[in-house]
Design an enzyme around this catalytic site. Structure first.
Site, short mmCIF file in Angstrom:
data_model
loop_
_atom_site.label_atom_id
_atom_site.label_comp_id
_atom_site.label_asym_id
_atom_site.label_seq_id
_atom_site.Cartn_x
_atom_site.Cartn_y
_atom_site.Cartn_z
N ARG A 22 -3.60 -3.80 8.67
CA ARG A 22 -2.58 -4.85 9.00
C ARG A 22 -2.93 -6.16 9.38
O ARG A 22 -2.00 -7.05 9.05
CB ARG A 22 -1.57 -4.26 9.80
CG ARG A 22 -0.93 -3.00 9.61
CD ARG A 22 -0.14 -2.90 8.48
NE ARG A 22 0.55 -1.41 8.30
CZ ARG A 22 0.80 -0.96 7.09
NH1 ARG A 22 0.50 -1.40 5.87
NH2 ARG A 22 1.50 0.09 7.19
N HIS A 43 -2.42 2.70 -7.13
CA HIS A 43 -1.17 3.49 -6.35
C HIS A 43 -0.25 3.71 -7.83
O HIS A 43 0.57 3.13 -8.16
CB HIS A 43 -0.43 2.28 -5.61
CG HIS A 43 0.83 2.60 -4.96
ND1 HIS A 43 0.76 3.33 -3.71
CD2 HIS A 43 2.06 3.02 -5.50
CE1 HIS A 43 2.08 3.60 -3.25
NE2 HIS A 43 2.82 3.37 -4.66
N HIS A 81 -3.80 8.72 -2.90
CA HIS A 81 -3.20 9.67 -2.61
C HIS A 81 -2.27 10.56 -3.73
O HIS A 81 -0.98 10.38 -3.70
CB HIS A 81 -2.04 9.04 -1.66
CG HIS A 81 -1.42 7.57 -1.80
ND1 HIS A 81 -0.82 7.53 -3.21
CD2 HIS A 81 -1.28 6.41 -1.45
CE1 HIS A 81 -0.49 6.07 -3.39
NE2 HIS A 81 -0.65 5.52 -2.21
N ASP A 134 -4.58 7.20 4.18
CA ASP A 134 -3.74 6.20 4.14
C ASP A 134 -2.90 5.95 5.51
O ASP A 134 -1.81 5.80 5.56
CB ASP A 134 -2.55 6.70 3.01
CG ASP A 134 -1.73 5.78 2.38
OD1 ASP A 134 -1.71 4.52 2.98
OD2 ASP A 134 -0.57 6.29 1.86
N HIS A 180 3.12 1.33 11.84
CA HIS A 180 4.22 0.51 11.94
C HIS A 180 4.74 0.52 13.41
O HIS A 180 4.65 1.57 13.93
CB HIS A 180 5.50 1.23 11.00
CG HIS A 180 5.25 1.25 9.45
ND1 HIS A 180 5.10 -0.01 8.83
CD2 HIS A 180 4.99 2.16 8.63
CE1 HIS A 180 5.01 0.36 7.54
NE2 HIS A 180 5.00 1.51 7.44
#
Length: 428
Positions: free
Chosen positions: A60, A177, A230, A303, A307
């Protein structure tokens, strides 16, 4: 002390051995080694693995330090047994230039809890319209070799082909992705029986599978490397298996949560279970486990998607997608793969250290536990069982789907080039 003797550890789950660390290197592996001048760590009954490597972490920083920073994320990594992580590019600003990837790389070097290798964006601003500065990021101090727009699919076939051609020149890899955007507009969860009953927008398996099929064919055509992020469906497993049978240079990852959790959990409407790609069915979970065991799926990647509280503690439709995973990954793999007999601990080391290091070209990681190798190591108390308490996480965020769930195994020690980053379960 510069010398550490790890006494009586089951190296890769095998017979007990002593491992002597001298400085940043494994000096000797054997039985009855002398402890003279060394700090002794009693590892009786515990499993010693090469330090884990995560090819898919969201740190992040820069831009969303309210969720995670390089410091807190690498502390979480060390707590989970990781000695190297690959940091995804969806930061603010996006890691699409040499300057941003070098910033992330240097932050990792400064904090020292694990090595941080930035992943560069494939396209400028993750917008899917124009290739980012792939060559400049590779030639930078960060030496980027993995590129991904993770969080967004590179859905334009021409852009994807050009990216594959570009990275081929320096042996890089594009990590996709796989999500066809037109098929997932408004998607909230896996498309199936549960989504129909709950009235939530469905994310169909074909939206993942169609992109994977296209991209393995593009990789074959170009003669380049593609990595599938993923992977989550049984159909995707079959496509990757077919591609490998043709000799296409494709690798794939599965997350711990896709090995354990199913879309039935969404019935609670708890946004902690909202993730992209979504939790799938029990059939998909079983197919993913079998594919990881037989090598169709190459690696486990977390992954790790932190948050802040306000982005998850809200109604389902408004909640952010993602789960934290660095501190629980090994425990989930122990439960789903080791305790089911699908993998032994050597297999875990292969899927969580050796192969991810090889795919990402993480120098000094994923190496054998033997004399002369860098002392990047993880010690695991496999007999431990306990409920997950996110209050004790090193990560800045707490959005774990495992709160209160009993999981096996606990990382007690992590060493990065001979320096302890975790001691007796506590950060050094």
């Amino acid at each position: 002390m510069s010398k550490i003797l790890i006494r009586g550890a089951k190296v890769l789950g095998g017979e007990p051995q002593d491992v002597l660390i001298d400085g940043d290197t494994i000096a000797e592996v054997g039985t009855g080694l002398s402890a003279e001048g060394a700090e002794v760590v009693d590892a009786a009954g515990k499993v010693l693995l090469p330090g884990l490597v995560d090819l898919h972490t969201h740190l992040r920083e820069p831009g969303r330090e309210d969720s995670e920073t390089v410091l807190t994320g690498t502390r979480a990594a060390a707590s989970g047994g990781y000695t190297a992580v690959f940091a995804m590019a969806n930061t603010f600003p996006v890691a699409d230039t040499a300057g941003v990837v070098e910033q992330v790389y240097r932050l990792g070097q400064e904090h020292g809890y694990c090595d941080v290798q930035p992943i560069g964006a494939v396209t400028v601003g993750l917008e899917g319209k124009k290739l980012a500065e792939l060559g400049a990021m590779h030639e930078s101090a960060a030496g980027v070799t993995v590129f991904s727009d993770d969080g967004k699919c590179v859905d334009d076939a021409v852009i994807m082909r050009r990216a594959l051609e570009y990275v081929k020149a320096f042996g890089g890899v594009v990590a996709q992705h796989a999500q066809e955007p037109r098929l997932t507009e408004g998607a909230q969860m896996n498309e199936g029986v549960v989504s129909a009953e709950l009235g939530l927008g469905g994310w169909p398996a074909v939206a993942e599978e169609s992109i994977i099929a296209r991209d393995v064919l593009l990789a074959e055509h170009v003669g380049s490397r593609v990595h599938i992020c993923h992977l989550s469906t049984a159909g995707s497993v079959e496509i990757v298996r077919w591609a490998k049978s043709r000799g296409i240079d494709v690798t794939a990852e599965v997350t711990p949560h896709h090995l354990l959790l199913t879309d039935e959990l969404v019935r609670s409407y708890n946004p902690v279970y909202k993730v992209n790609p979504p939790l799938r069915t029990e059939r998909d979970v079983m197919a993913l486990r079998e594919a990881l065991a037989d090598g169709t799926i190459d690696i486990v990647a977390t992954d790790h998607a932190p948050h802040p509280h306000e982005d998850k503690d809200c109604e389902w439709a408004a909640a952010a997608m993602g789960m934290v995973g660095l501190e629980t990954a090994l425990s989930v793999v122990q439960q789903t793969m080791v305790e089911t007999g699908l993998l032994d601990w050597a297999g875990v080391a292969d899927r969580m250290s050796v192969k991810p290091a090889r795919i990402g070209r993480a120098t000094g990681h994923g190496r054998p536990v033997s004399a002369g190798e860098p002392a990047n190591l993880t010690l695991v108390d496999t007999a431990y069982r306990g409920a997950v308490d996110p209050a004790g996480f090193a990560s800045r965020s707490r959005n774990t789907p495992y709160e209160g769930r009993e999981l096996p195994g606990r990382v007690t020690h992590t060493w990065l080039r001979g320096k302890a980053t975790l001691v007796d379960g506590k950060l050094a």
